[in-house]
Design a protein around this motif. Structure first.
Motif, short mmCIF file in Angstrom:
data_model
loop_
_atom_site.label_atom_id
_atom_site.label_comp_id
_atom_site.label_asym_id
_atom_site.label_seq_id
_atom_site.Cartn_x
_atom_site.Cartn_y
_atom_site.Cartn_z
N THR A 1 -44.36 13.63 -52.29
CA THR A 1 -44.45 13.27 -50.88
C THR A 1 -43.51 12.10 -50.59
O THR A 1 -43.39 11.17 -51.39
CB THR A 1 -45.88 12.89 -50.45
N LEU A 2 -42.89 12.19 -49.45
CA LEU A 2 -41.99 11.15 -49.00
C LEU A 2 -42.43 10.76 -47.60
O LEU A 2 -42.49 11.59 -46.70
CB LEU A 2 -40.56 11.68 -48.98
N ARG A 3 -42.81 9.48 -47.44
CA ARG A 3 -43.26 8.98 -46.13
C ARG A 3 -42.15 8.14 -45.51
O ARG A 3 -41.60 7.25 -46.17
CB ARG A 3 -44.52 8.16 -46.29
N VAL A 4 -41.85 8.44 -44.24
CA VAL A 4 -40.79 7.71 -43.55
C VAL A 4 -41.33 7.10 -42.27
O VAL A 4 -42.26 7.61 -41.66
CB VAL A 4 -39.58 8.62 -43.23
N ASP A 5 -40.70 6.02 -41.88
CA ASP A 5 -41.04 5.32 -40.65
C ASP A 5 -40.10 5.79 -39.54
O ASP A 5 -38.88 5.63 -39.67
CB ASP A 5 -40.88 3.82 -40.88
#
Length: 153
Positions: A21-25
């Protein structure tokens, strides 16, 4: 700053399968903002959004216990999103015609990563938890064309 994790429990249909998983703002750096907008170019399916591989993908490289994930997108997709591809000078290892908009690294358990689902889940503005807690649908990105994750790069 984008956050990268490998953990089980993300997919409610297969809670035992780890997922990268990659979380971005959406208000973060240019690459995060571009990644956050990818959902606008996806198709819907069962609570997730799918980015077709003809538009972009996630590239993985594992070196020991350090995982690097890069998001590759074709310049035409960026242009349709109103993003200038020239902002992103790095190119995809799988297809130099694609632009790398974002790269994230994390130390991971190689054995857990070896069992991970092939798709990468991109979460936008989600807290550090499962996609359901974030409220938005995750964007699923296929692996790089012709490729399994690589090691030692």
């Amino acid at each position: 700053m984008a956050r990268l994790h490998v953990r089980p429990g993300v997919d409610p249909d297969e809670p035992e399968v780890p997922v990268v998983t990659l979380r971005v703002d959406p208000d973060g750096a240019p690459g995060e903002r571009a990644a956050a907008r990818l959902g606008d170019h996806c198709y819907e399916g069962d609570g997730v959004l799918y980015l077709v591989r003809t538009d972009g993908w996630a590239e993985h490289a594992l070196d020991g216990d350090r995982l690097t994930v890069g998001l590759a997108v074709y310049a035409a997709v960026l242009t349709r999103m109103g993003v200038d591809p020239a902002e992103f000078p790095d190119r995809s290892a799988a297809d130099p015609g694609a632009v790398l908009i974002l790269r994230a690294e994390a130390v991971v358990d190689p054995e857990l990563y070896a069992r991970a689902a092939p798709a990468t889940a991109l979460l936008v503005g989600a807290p550090d938890g499962t996609p359901e807690e974030g409220g938005d649908w995750p964007v699923l990105l296929a692996p790089a064309p012709g490729g399994e994750p690589t090691s030692g790069q």
